[in-house]
Design a protein around this motif. Structure first.
Motif, short mmCIF file in Angstrom:
data_model
loop_
_atom_site.label_atom_id
_atom_site.label_comp_id
_atom_site.label_asym_id
_atom_site.label_seq_id
_atom_site.Cartn_x
_atom_site.Cartn_y
_atom_site.Cartn_z
N LEU A 56 0.83 -1.11 -0.13
CA LEU A 56 -0.05 -0.02 0.10
C LEU A 56 0.75 1.28 0.05
O LEU A 56 1.60 1.41 1.03
CB LEU A 56 -0.97 -0.07 1.47
CG LEU A 56 -1.82 1.23 1.36
CD1 LEU A 56 -2.79 1.12 0.05
CD2 LEU A 56 -2.39 0.98 2.48
N PRO A 57 0.85 2.09 -1.13
CA PRO A 57 1.42 3.12 -1.13
C PRO A 57 1.08 4.33 0.23
O PRO A 57 -0.07 4.01 0.69
CB PRO A 57 1.12 4.04 -2.32
CG PRO A 57 0.63 2.88 -3.08
CD PRO A 57 0.21 1.91 -2.14
N VAL A 58 2.13 4.92 0.70
CA VAL A 58 1.86 5.73 1.64
C VAL A 58 1.87 7.22 1.52
O VAL A 58 2.67 7.65 0.58
CB VAL A 58 2.75 5.49 3.12
CG1 VAL A 58 2.46 3.95 3.44
CG2 VAL A 58 4.09 5.80 2.52
N ILE A 59 1.07 7.95 2.24
CA ILE A 59 1.31 9.61 2.04
C ILE A 59 2.76 10.21 2.50
O ILE A 59 2.97 9.91 3.42
CB ILE A 59 0.22 10.28 2.96
CG1 ILE A 59 -1.25 9.71 2.50
CG2 ILE A 59 0.15 11.83 2.68
CD1 ILE A 59 -2.27 10.32 3.80
N ALA B 87 -3.93 -0.21 -4.72
CA ALA B 87 -3.05 -1.18 -4.04
C ALA B 87 -4.09 -1.47 -2.67
O ALA B 87 -3.86 -2.44 -1.99
CB ALA B 87 -1.90 -0.49 -3.57
N HIS B 88 -4.58 -0.46 -2.19
CA HIS B 88 -5.51 -0.51 -1.03
C HIS B 88 -6.78 -1.63 -1.54
O HIS B 88 -7.04 -2.49 -0.73
CB HIS B 88 -6.43 0.58 -0.63
CG HIS B 88 -7.37 0.73 0.60
ND1 HIS B 88 -6.80 0.29 1.75
CD2 HIS B 88 -8.61 0.92 0.34
CE1 HIS B 88 -7.76 0.29 2.41
NE2 HIS B 88 -8.95 0.79 1.83
N LEU B 89 -7.26 -1.65 -2.58
CA LEU B 89 -8.26 -2.58 -3.12
C LEU B 89 -7.58 -3.85 -3.26
O LEU B 89 -8.34 -4.98 -3.08
CB LEU B 89 -9.21 -1.85 -4.28
CG LEU B 89 -9.88 -0.61 -4.16
CD1 LEU B 89 -10.46 -0.56 -5.33
CD2 LEU B 89 -10.94 -0.91 -2.97
N ARG B 90 -6.42 -3.83 -3.81
CA ARG B 90 -5.85 -5.38 -3.91
C ARG B 90 -5.58 -6.09 -2.74
O ARG B 90 -5.97 -7.30 -2.67
CB ARG B 90 -4.67 -5.33 -4.71
CG ARG B 90 -4.57 -4.73 -6.36
CD ARG B 90 -3.30 -4.68 -6.83
NE ARG B 90 -2.86 -6.18 -6.92
CZ ARG B 90 -1.75 -6.38 -7.33
NH1 ARG B 90 -0.83 -5.49 -7.83
NH2 ARG B 90 -0.87 -7.64 -7.47
N ALA B 91 -5.42 -5.35 -1.64
CA ALA B 91 -5.00 -5.94 -0.29
C ALA B 91 -6.31 -6.47 0.27
O ALA B 91 -6.25 -7.56 0.79
CB ALA B 91 -4.34 -5.03 0.59
N LEU B 92 -7.56 -5.66 0.18
CA LEU B 92 -8.95 -5.93 0.61
C LEU B 92 -9.36 -7.19 -0.02
O LEU B 92 -9.79 -8.06 0.28
CB LEU B 92 -9.73 -4.97 0.75
CG LEU B 92 -9.29 -3.59 1.55
CD1 LEU B 92 -10.34 -2.53 1.49
CD2 LEU B 92 -9.51 -4.20 3.09
N LEU B 93 -9.04 -7.06 -1.52
CA LEU B 93 -9.88 -8.38 -2.25
C LEU B 93 -8.74 -9.78 -2.13
O LEU B 93 -9.33 -10.79 -1.96
CB LEU B 93 -9.49 -8.03 -3.81
CG LEU B 93 -10.55 -6.75 -4.12
CD1 LEU B 93 -10.13 -6.40 -5.60
CD2 LEU B 93 -12.11 -7.49 -4.18
N TYR C 7 -4.34 7.09 -8.08
CA TYR C 7 -4.81 5.94 -8.46
C TYR C 7 -4.00 4.76 -7.96
O TYR C 7 -4.74 3.74 -7.67
CB TYR C 7 -5.04 5.77 -10.14
CG TYR C 7 -5.65 4.72 -10.48
CD1 TYR C 7 -6.90 4.62 -10.73
CD2 TYR C 7 -4.94 3.42 -10.79
CE1 TYR C 7 -7.61 3.53 -11.79
CE2 TYR C 7 -5.55 2.26 -11.56
CZ TYR C 7 -6.76 2.39 -11.76
OH TYR C 7 -7.64 1.21 -12.31
N ALA C 8 -2.84 4.70 -7.87
CA ALA C 8 -1.94 3.76 -7.42
C ALA C 8 -2.25 3.51 -5.97
O ALA C 8 -2.05 2.38 -5.46
CB ALA C 8 -0.56 4.10 -7.39
N THR C 9 -2.27 4.35 -5.20
CA THR C 9 -2.93 4.21 -3.64
C THR C 9 -4.20 3.55 -3.57
O THR C 9 -4.48 2.56 -2.86
CB THR C 9 -2.74 5.64 -2.95
OG1 THR C 9 -1.73 6.42 -3.14
CG2 THR C 9 -3.10 5.41 -1.47
#
Length: 208
Positions: A16-19, A151-157, A146-148
């Motif tokens: 997950l990319p971070v701020i 990546a968040h959705l991929r982890a949840l999926l 979009y990348a953030t």
């Protein structure tokens, strides 16, 4: 408002990319940025994003056109800068906030909360999101936001259903939340937000 978000991603795009941290600005540069963003936001609200020129923004902000273009590039860059503060808050809630958007809720609930949050941002900033996503070919997909989100959705999926192709379905869910598609549904289809959110919810529930 903050400067555009900088995102760090892993080479495999699995984490997950971070701020990122905000760069330090000289006081005069920070003052010019503030004047430009205030003028752009005011003009966009009054006239619509597509009806405001960069020249008009520079004049309203009292800065030279060269300063404006060097700082933001084009209207898409300005739109992203205006959206940046809200996006930072959304990412913070998504990564470290309270459930169901933040950690602690089951993956299905977090996926649903993510979709609701994105659609809420569209209700508040629809014109700016549309300008930011469609200002150049493939602009949406090249953006760090979009990348953030992806990546968040991929982890949840992966948590929801390890058998899924999480990369494919993350892009599919993101497509259903794009400003261009939501704008089409709301404008030309005359669908309300409840119908759009219900469709997203149904899509998530089909996945696991």
């Amino acid at each position: 408002m903050a400067t555009p978000i900088e995102i760090e991603t892993s080479p495999a795009d699995d984490g997950l990319p971070v701020i990122g941290a905000q760069p330090i600005e000289r006081s005069d540069a920070a003052c010019n940025r503030r004047k430009i963003l205030d003028a752009a936001e005011r003009l966009f609200e009054l006239h619509g994003t597509d009806n405001v020129s960069m020249d008009a923004i520079a004049e309203a902000a009292g800065v030279g056109k060269g300063t404006l273009y060097r700082r933001f590039g084009d209207r898409r860059g300005l739109a992203y800068a205006i959206l940046d503060e809200g996006e930072r808050d959304f990412q913070e809630a998504m990564i470290r906030g309270e459930p169901p958007l933040g950690p602690g809720a089951p993956p299905r609930e977090r996926l649903l909360a993510f979709g609701e949050g994105v659609l809420t941002r569209f209700r508040n900033y629809g014109d700016l999101l549309l300008a930011a996503e469609t200002g150049a070919p493939m602009a949406r997909f090249r953006a760090s936001v979009y990348a953030t989100h992806r990546a968040h959705l991929r982890a949840l999926l992966r948590d929801l259903n390890p058998q899924l192709d999480d990369a494919y379905f993350a892009d599919l869910l993101m497509a259903s939340l794009s400003a261009e598609l939501v704008n089409f549904w709301r404008g030309l289809r005359d669908w309300d937000d409840d119908r759009i959110l219900a469709g997203y919810r149904s899509l998530v529930e089909l996945l696991g």
